[in-house]
Design a protein around this motif. Structure first.
Motif, short mmCIF file in Angstrom:
data_model
loop_
_atom_site.label_atom_id
_atom_site.label_comp_id
_atom_site.label_asym_id
_atom_site.label_seq_id
_atom_site.Cartn_x
_atom_site.Cartn_y
_atom_site.Cartn_z
N SER A 72 11.82 8.95 -14.33
CA SER A 72 11.11 8.17 -13.32
C SER A 72 9.84 7.58 -13.90
CB SER A 72 10.76 9.04 -12.10
OG SER A 72 11.93 9.46 -11.43
N ASN A 73 9.56 6.35 -13.48
CA ASN A 73 8.32 5.66 -13.86
C ASN A 73 7.62 5.25 -12.58
OD1 ASN A 73 8.51 4.66 -17.06
ND2 ASN A 73 10.47 5.09 -16.09
N ASN A 74 6.32 5.54 -12.51
CA ASN A 74 5.54 5.21 -11.33
C ASN A 74 4.38 4.30 -11.70
OD1 ASN A 74 6.91 6.97 -9.30
ND2 ASN A 74 6.24 8.57 -10.73
N GLY A 75 4.13 3.31 -10.83
CA GLY A 75 3.05 2.38 -11.11
C GLY A 75 2.54 1.71 -9.86
N THR A 76 1.84 0.61 -10.07
CA THR A 76 1.29 -0.17 -8.95
C THR A 76 1.70 -1.62 -9.10
OG1 THR A 76 -0.80 -0.59 -10.12
CG2 THR A 76 -0.69 1.37 -8.72
N TRP A 77 1.67 -2.35 -7.98
CA TRP A 77 2.00 -3.77 -7.99
C TRP A 77 1.14 -4.48 -6.95
CZ3 TRP A 77 4.89 -6.60 -4.11
CH2 TRP A 77 5.21 -5.84 -2.99
N ALA A 78 0.93 -5.79 -7.18
CA ALA A 78 0.15 -6.58 -6.24
C ALA A 78 0.55 -8.04 -6.39
CB ALA A 78 -1.35 -6.42 -6.47
N ILE A 79 0.53 -8.76 -5.28
CA ILE A 79 0.79 -10.20 -5.28
C ILE A 79 -0.55 -10.90 -5.09
CG2 ILE A 79 2.02 -12.10 -4.22
CD1 ILE A 79 3.76 -10.03 -5.70
N LEU A 80 -0.86 -11.81 -6.00
CA LEU A 80 -2.16 -12.47 -6.03
C LEU A 80 -2.01 -13.97 -5.85
CD1 LEU A 80 -3.43 -10.60 -9.23
CD2 LEU A 80 -3.75 -9.88 -6.85
N SER A 81 -3.14 -14.64 -5.63
CA SER A 81 -3.19 -16.11 -5.56
C SER A 81 -2.13 -16.67 -4.61
CB SER A 81 -3.05 -16.73 -6.95
OG SER A 81 -4.07 -16.29 -7.80
N SER A 82 -2.05 -16.08 -3.43
CA SER A 82 -1.12 -16.56 -2.39
C SER A 82 0.31 -16.65 -2.89
CB SER A 82 -1.58 -17.91 -1.84
OG SER A 82 -2.81 -17.77 -1.17
N GLY A 83 0.72 -15.64 -3.64
CA GLY A 83 2.10 -15.58 -4.09
C GLY A 83 2.39 -16.26 -5.40
N ASN A 84 1.37 -16.77 -6.08
CA ASN A 84 1.58 -17.47 -7.34
C ASN A 84 1.46 -16.56 -8.57
OD1 ASN A 84 1.80 -20.58 -6.81
ND2 ASN A 84 0.24 -19.81 -5.40
N GLN A 85 0.89 -15.38 -8.40
CA GLN A 85 0.77 -14.44 -9.50
C GLN A 85 1.10 -13.03 -9.04
OE1 GLN A 85 -3.26 -15.28 -11.14
NE2 GLN A 85 -2.17 -15.89 -12.99
N MET A 86 1.53 -12.21 -10.00
CA MET A 86 1.90 -10.83 -9.70
C MET A 86 1.29 -9.92 -10.76
SD MET A 86 5.74 -9.26 -9.19
CE MET A 86 6.00 -7.54 -8.72
N ALA A 87 0.79 -8.77 -10.32
CA ALA A 87 0.22 -7.78 -11.24
C ALA A 87 1.11 -6.54 -11.22
CB ALA A 87 -1.20 -7.42 -10.82
N LEU A 88 1.38 -5.99 -12.42
CA LEU A 88 2.16 -4.76 -12.56
C LEU A 88 1.43 -3.81 -13.50
CD1 LEU A 88 5.80 -6.16 -12.99
CD2 LEU A 88 4.96 -4.78 -11.07
N ASP A 89 1.47 -2.51 -13.19
CA ASP A 89 0.84 -1.52 -14.06
C ASP A 89 1.59 -0.20 -13.92
OD1 ASP A 89 -0.70 0.16 -15.58
OD2 ASP A 89 -2.61 -0.43 -14.68
N PHE A 90 2.32 0.14 -14.99
CA PHE A 90 3.06 1.40 -15.03
C PHE A 90 2.38 2.42 -15.94
CE2 PHE A 90 6.38 -1.32 -13.36
CZ PHE A 90 7.09 -0.49 -12.52
N GLY A 91 1.12 2.18 -16.28
CA GLY A 91 0.42 3.11 -17.17
C GLY A 91 1.09 3.17 -18.52
N SER A 92 1.30 4.39 -19.02
CA SER A 92 1.89 4.56 -20.35
C SER A 92 3.35 4.98 -20.28
CB SER A 92 1.10 5.61 -21.15
OG SER A 92 1.07 6.85 -20.46
N ASP A 93 3.96 4.92 -19.09
CA ASP A 93 5.35 5.35 -18.93
C ASP A 93 6.30 4.40 -19.66
OD1 ASP A 93 4.46 7.38 -17.39
OD2 ASP A 93 5.13 6.57 -15.46
N MET A 94 7.13 4.99 -20.54
CA MET A 94 8.14 4.21 -21.26
C MET A 94 9.38 4.07 -20.39
SD MET A 94 7.16 3.36 -24.40
CE MET A 94 8.66 3.31 -25.40
N PRO A 95 10.09 2.94 -20.42
CA PRO A 95 9.77 1.71 -21.16
C PRO A 95 9.00 0.69 -20.32
CG PRO A 95 11.98 1.55 -20.27
CD PRO A 95 11.44 2.89 -19.81
N PHE A 96 8.62 1.09 -19.08
CA PHE A 96 8.07 0.11 -18.14
C PHE A 96 6.62 -0.29 -18.45
CE2 PHE A 96 11.81 1.36 -15.89
CZ PHE A 96 12.16 0.26 -15.14
#
Length: 594
Positions: free
Chosen positions: A532-556
């Motif tokens: 299992s890999n756990n992280g965070t996500w967010a939609i930015l700039s009114s849907g034009n950009q996306m942020a992802l962060d799974f830390g150091s979990d491989m391979p994500f």
């Protein structure tokens, strides 16, 4: 007496040995007078000034032309760490500084470093304060220093050393400026020293001369002194056209057909946005053809001179911002993109071409959608959300590359054209003139998504690197936020990684079997049953950009980024893309709904 350097210590031992063994049968050898160099003589000083360590080549790091920093050295340029191992490292620093025109540039040195002085001795430096103290010993920028940079010696050079009895006691080989400087510095240790002529010298323009006597050498150095730009200033980018010629510019302009204005600054005013959609053709018969939609402008151009002194005269009827005698500052070629940078003092004009015709880019879908019916701006972001400024405009685009923006009873004319994108394959040029607020749309936009119902665009600012977004849709802006749609789509059900490529490297197989669950709380999990890999996500700039962060979990952890561009959205598939700021490689990630 000063301490002898190792090479001269050996010579000194040879002197003692030969003197003690000398007999009456030995013959004295008179050194040839035309080849003899005396300590503190005019020629000795000139040779020393040619050989002295030139510290101006790394002014981009130390801002001091009489000292240099010994490589390797680690510096941080605008937040990017670089290890400088050779001359290419100075160009890497310049490339980072040149990325944007209006940002605050900084070069931070990682101490301790070793600094080389004019006499090639070295000093360990531990701070900016210590470096500044050494730099204070240098003359000001372009001051009258001792260093003669317009002529160099071609090594190796041999020299003969004689004692008081005119006996030849040794022949030495000089292989570098350091050797030559030490050789001249120790002339007073011996009765006579000669250079073994002929030798060759190299001038700043690359030509060479064979020198046969001391007098000829003195004449050559005096003739070369101050005959070139020694670049003893801190304007590290003022010598980028050392090897340029007018013929080079002729060839560049003829090889690349569609030139666009990448930068235009006159009297501190940035004018490039006024010329979005203008296409320049520099013809071999010295004529210029400029097209902008249905508008045509004619003019002439001419280049003359060499190196950093090439003048480019431009005269186009109806386009006075371009008409002047410019200096060719740089020709920059990278892959298929070419930039020609012209300067007059602080004024700048830079043309850019991808050297390929738009026919090689499939713009059919964009052209068909764009020229079919009405369009409305439903999102415009430039540092802040400014969508409401365009809420009352109806946009129409016609096949002859003209366009209109109508608000109530007022109609503003504009132009459009397709081109290759900077970060995407396809680009769209828009220009509705200089009136507020439509002047904000004038840009070379990268096309993120095209359907018959939506056209999404983005642009990275040349000035500060900020990202602008523009979205056209079929229905007027209703005050809502496009990000809500993408959030609800991703949070509805489970997803898989249908495709993940790092530039041309397909790594999709690393994610086979994983199911992703995007939660409205901003968390995301990816599991294949055993891992299992756990992280965070967010939609930015009114849907034009996306942020992802799974830390150091491989391979994500490969997905970690805060500025993925959203390329396309449907209820079953979402495509995002990221262009690396370092090497320009493009990562593409496609999520598919289960």
């Amino acid at each position: 007496m000063k301490a002898l350097k190792p090479i001269l210590f050996l010579i000194f031992v040879a002197v003692l040995t030969l003197t003690s063994c000398r007999t009456e049968d030995d013959l004295a050898i008179d050194p040839p007078e035309e080849q003899t160099i005396e300590a503190n003589s005019a020629i000795a000083t000139l040779i020393s000034n040619v050989a002295i360590n030139d510290g101006s080549f790394d002014n981009i790091i130390d801002s001091a032309n009489c000292i240099s920093v010994q490589l390797p050295v680690t510096v941080t340029v605008n937040g990017i760490e670089i290890i400088v191992n050779d001359d290419d490292g100075y160009e890497d620093i310049e490339d980072i500084i040149d990325l944007f025109d209006d940002d605050m540039d900084s070069v931070v040195i990682s101490y301790p470093i070793t600094v080389v002085l004019g006499d090639f001795s070295t000093v360990i430096v531990n701070s900016d304060v210590e470096l500044a103290a050494l730099a204070a010993n240098c003359v000001d920028e372009n001051g009258d220093d001792d260093d003669i940079e317009c002529i160099d010696f071609q090594y190796p050079i041999t020299a003969s050393v004689f004692d008081d009895n005119n006996d030849l006691i040794n022949s030495i080989t000089i292989n570098s400026d350091n050797d030559m400087y030490d050789f001249i510095d120790d002339l007073d240790e011996f009765a006579a020293v000669t250079i073994n002529f002929p030798i060759n010298v190299i001038f700043a323009d690359g030509t060479t001369q064979t020198v046969n006597t001391i007098q000829e050498l003195e004449n050559a150095i005096e003739m070369a002194d101050d005959s070139c730009d020694e670049d003893d200033d801190n304007d590290f980018d003022d010598d980028d056209c050392d090897d340029c010629s007018a013929n080079d510019l002729d060839a560049i302009f003829s090889d690349c057909s569609e030139w666009r204005v990448d930068k235009l600054e006159r009297s501190d005013d940035d004018l490039e946005d006024n010329y979005v959609g203008y296409v320049f053709e520099f013809n071999s018969d010295a004529t210029i053809l400029v097209t902008q939609g249905a508008n045509i402008f004619n003019g002439t151009w001419e280049a003359s001179g060499t190196g950093n002194n090439i003048s480019v005269v431009i005269n186009v009827t109806g386009l006075p911002d371009f008409n002047d005698t410019w200096n060719l500052h740089e020709i920059e070629q990278e892959d298929d993109e070419v930039k020609v940078d012209l300067r007059i003092g602080d004024d700048r004009l830079r043309f850019e071409s991808d050297c390929s015709s738009i026919e090689s880019v499939d713009d059919t879908a964009l052209v068909n959608a764009l020229t079919d019916g009405d369009w409305y701006v439903t999102y415009f972001f430039d540092d802040t959300d400014e969508t409401t400024d365009f809420a009352d405009y109806v946009f129409n685009f016609t096949s002859d590359n003209t366009a209109t923006a109508t608000e109530m009873s007022e109609t503003i004319s504009g132009s459009w054209s397709t081109t290759s994108g900077d970060d995407t394959e396809l680009g769209l040029n828009l220009n509705f003139g200089t009136g507020v607020p439509l002047d904000e749309l004038a840009d070379d936009w990268d096309v993120l998504e095209v359907t018959n119902d939506i056209i999404r665009l983005k642009d990275i600012s040349v000035g500060d690197g900020s990202v602008d977004f523009l979205t056209f849709e079929r229905t007027p802006f209703d005050g809502g936020s496009g990000s809500e749609d993408l959030v609800s789509i991703l949070a509805d059900g489970l997803w898989i990684v249908a495709s993940y490529t790092e530039d041309t490297d397909d790594q999709t197989s690393n994610y086979i079997g994983y199911e992703l669950n995007f939660n409205l709380s901003g968390t995301v999990s990816a599991s294949n049953g055993s891992n299992s890999n756990n992280g965070t996500w967010a939609i930015l700039s009114s849907g034009n950009q996306m942020a992802l962060d799974f830390g150091s979990d491989m391979p994500f952890q490969e997905f970690n980024d805060d500025d993925w561009d959203v390329i396309s959205i449907s209820t079953t598939q979402v495509t995002i893309q990221d262009v690396s700021g370092g090497d320009g490689e493009t990562d593409t990630l496609i999520f598919q709904k289960l």
